[in-house]
Write a protein that holds these residues in place. Structure first.
Motif, mmCIF file in Angstrom:
data_model
loop_
_atom_site.group_PDB
_atom_site.id
_atom_site.type_symbol
_atom_site.label_atom_id
_atom_site.label_comp_id
_atom_site.label_asym_id
_atom_site.label_seq_id
_atom_site.Cartn_x
_atom_site.Cartn_y
_atom_site.Cartn_z
ATOM 1 N N VAL A 168 -5.941 -32.667 6.012
ATOM 2 C CA VAL A 168 -6.036 -31.288 6.504
ATOM 3 C C VAL A 168 -7.406 -31.112 7.159
ATOM 4 N N HIS A 169 -7.426 -30.495 8.333
ATOM 5 C CA HIS A 169 -8.711 -30.221 8.994
ATOM 6 C C HIS A 169 -8.642 -28.875 9.697
ATOM 7 N N GLN A 170 -9.806 -28.282 9.906
ATOM 8 C CA GLN A 170 -9.916 -27.012 10.617
ATOM 9 C C GLN A 170 -11.336 -26.896 11.135
ATOM 10 N N PRO A 171 -11.567 -26.002 12.084
ATOM 11 C CA PRO A 171 -12.937 -25.774 12.535
ATOM 12 C C PRO A 171 -13.749 -25.081 11.437
ATOM 13 N N THR A 172 -15.047 -24.960 11.632
ATOM 14 C CA THR A 172 -15.910 -24.375 10.601
ATOM 15 C C THR A 172 -15.817 -22.850 10.514
ATOM 16 N N TRP A 173 -15.476 -22.171 11.622
ATOM 17 C CA TRP A 173 -15.517 -20.704 11.615
ATOM 18 C C TRP A 173 -14.584 -20.060 10.587
ATOM 19 N N PRO A 174 -13.355 -20.583 10.299
ATOM 20 C CA PRO A 174 -12.550 -19.910 9.272
ATOM 21 C C PRO A 174 -13.207 -19.915 7.889
ATOM 22 N N THR A 175 -13.864 -21.013 7.537
ATOM 23 C CA THR A 175 -14.541 -21.079 6.243
ATOM 24 C C THR A 175 -15.680 -20.068 6.187
ATOM 25 N N GLU A 176 -16.434 -19.953 7.272
ATOM 26 C CA GLU A 176 -17.502 -18.954 7.333
ATOM 27 C C GLU A 176 -16.916 -17.534 7.251
ATOM 28 N N MET A 177 -15.878 -17.276 8.019
ATOM 29 C CA MET A 177 -15.281 -15.949 8.082
ATOM 30 C C MET A 177 -14.683 -15.529 6.733
ATOM 31 N N LEU A 178 -14.106 -16.470 6.018
ATOM 32 C CA LEU A 178 -13.385 -16.140 4.786
ATOM 33 C C LEU A 178 -14.209 -16.363 3.522
ATOM 34 N N SER A 179 -15.508 -16.517 3.662
ATOM 35 C CA SER A 179 -16.348 -16.796 2.492
ATOM 36 C C SER A 179 -16.267 -15.697 1.432
ATOM 37 N N ASN A 180 -15.988 -14.459 1.820
ATOM 38 C CA ASN A 180 -15.855 -13.349 0.863
ATOM 39 C C ASN A 180 -14.438 -12.809 0.753
ATOM 40 N N TYR A 181 -13.480 -13.474 1.379
ATOM 41 C CA TYR A 181 -12.116 -12.932 1.429
ATOM 42 C C TYR A 181 -11.531 -12.741 0.037
ATOM 43 N N PHE A 182 -11.653 -13.734 -0.818
ATOM 44 C CA PHE A 182 -11.129 -13.622 -2.167
ATOM 45 C C PHE A 182 -12.224 -13.431 -3.207
ATOM 46 N N ALA A 183 -13.391 -12.962 -2.756
ATOM 47 C CA ALA A 183 -14.442 -12.591 -3.701
ATOM 48 C C ALA A 183 -14.020 -11.287 -4.380
ATOM 49 N N PRO A 184 -14.425 -11.097 -5.629
ATOM 50 C CA PRO A 184 -14.088 -9.827 -6.308
ATOM 51 C C PRO A 184 -14.784 -8.660 -5.626
ATOM 52 N N ARG A 185 -14.105 -7.528 -5.633
ATOM 53 C CA ARG A 185 -14.696 -6.308 -5.056
ATOM 54 C C ARG A 185 -15.616 -5.709 -6.115
ATOM 55 N N ASP A 186 -16.828 -5.371 -5.727
ATOM 56 C CA ASP A 186 -17.775 -4.792 -6.677
ATOM 57 C C ASP A 186 -17.413 -3.379 -7.051
#
Length: 160
Positions: free
Chosen positions: A142-160
């Motif tokens: 599996v491969h992808q460019p770097t921007w999705p990982t950067e963009m989604l770094s907080n996607y599934f982080a808990p909401r404060d």
């Protein structure tokens, strides 16, 4: 076949969880997928409790239907990320306004599926529900460019 339309009927609706769609902080969000009892009996969920995750197809019902750029654009309008076409995104701006989410199945209670990390909001029409089979996961490298990982770094982080 072009121009042919289809009609879909929701099989369920999301109850609870988030009320507004946002770009990030979906982690820990719990909701119920309530299956339509006039269409389905509790037999429709038999055996589902054996699975840890679901794949849910839903309709982005709250989005602005006039905001439909079908050409290339930068994800989240970030100038640091490359322009990519419609099919290089996973956001709500899709011709058919369909979303796909994989979420944890916490509990089956009759026609109520208690889930976590479903990135759909309260009232969302659910078009299909499938158990996640690991055998249907990606095969091969599996491969992808770097921007999705950067963009989604907080996607599934808990909401404060």
């Amino acid at each position: 076949m072009t121009g042919q339309s289809i009609t879909l009927q929701p099989v369920a609706h999301v109850i609870g969880g988030r009320v507004e769609p946002t770009d990030d902080y979906w982690g820990g969000t719990q909701a119920i997928i309530r299956i339509n009892g006039s269409l389905f009996s509790t037999d429709s969920t038999k055996g589902l409790e054996e699975f840890s995750h679901l794949e849910v197809v839903f309709h982005f019902h709250l989005t602005d239907k006039s905001d439909l750029p079908l050409g290339a654009r930068r994800p989240r309008d970030n100038p640091d990320w490359p322009e990519v076409g419609t099919f290089g995104h996973r956001n709500m701006r899709r011709l058919n306004w369909l979303g796909v989410s994989r979420c944890r199945l916490l509990k089956v209670d009759g026609l109520d599926l208690h889930v976590e990390d479903l990135d759909a909001v309260d009232g969302t029409p659910v078009l299909d529900i499938k158990p996640w089979f690991t055998d249907f996961g990606p095969r091969g490298l599996v491969h992808q460019p770097t921007w999705p990982t950067e963009m989604l770094s907080n996607y599934f982080a808990p909401r404060d």
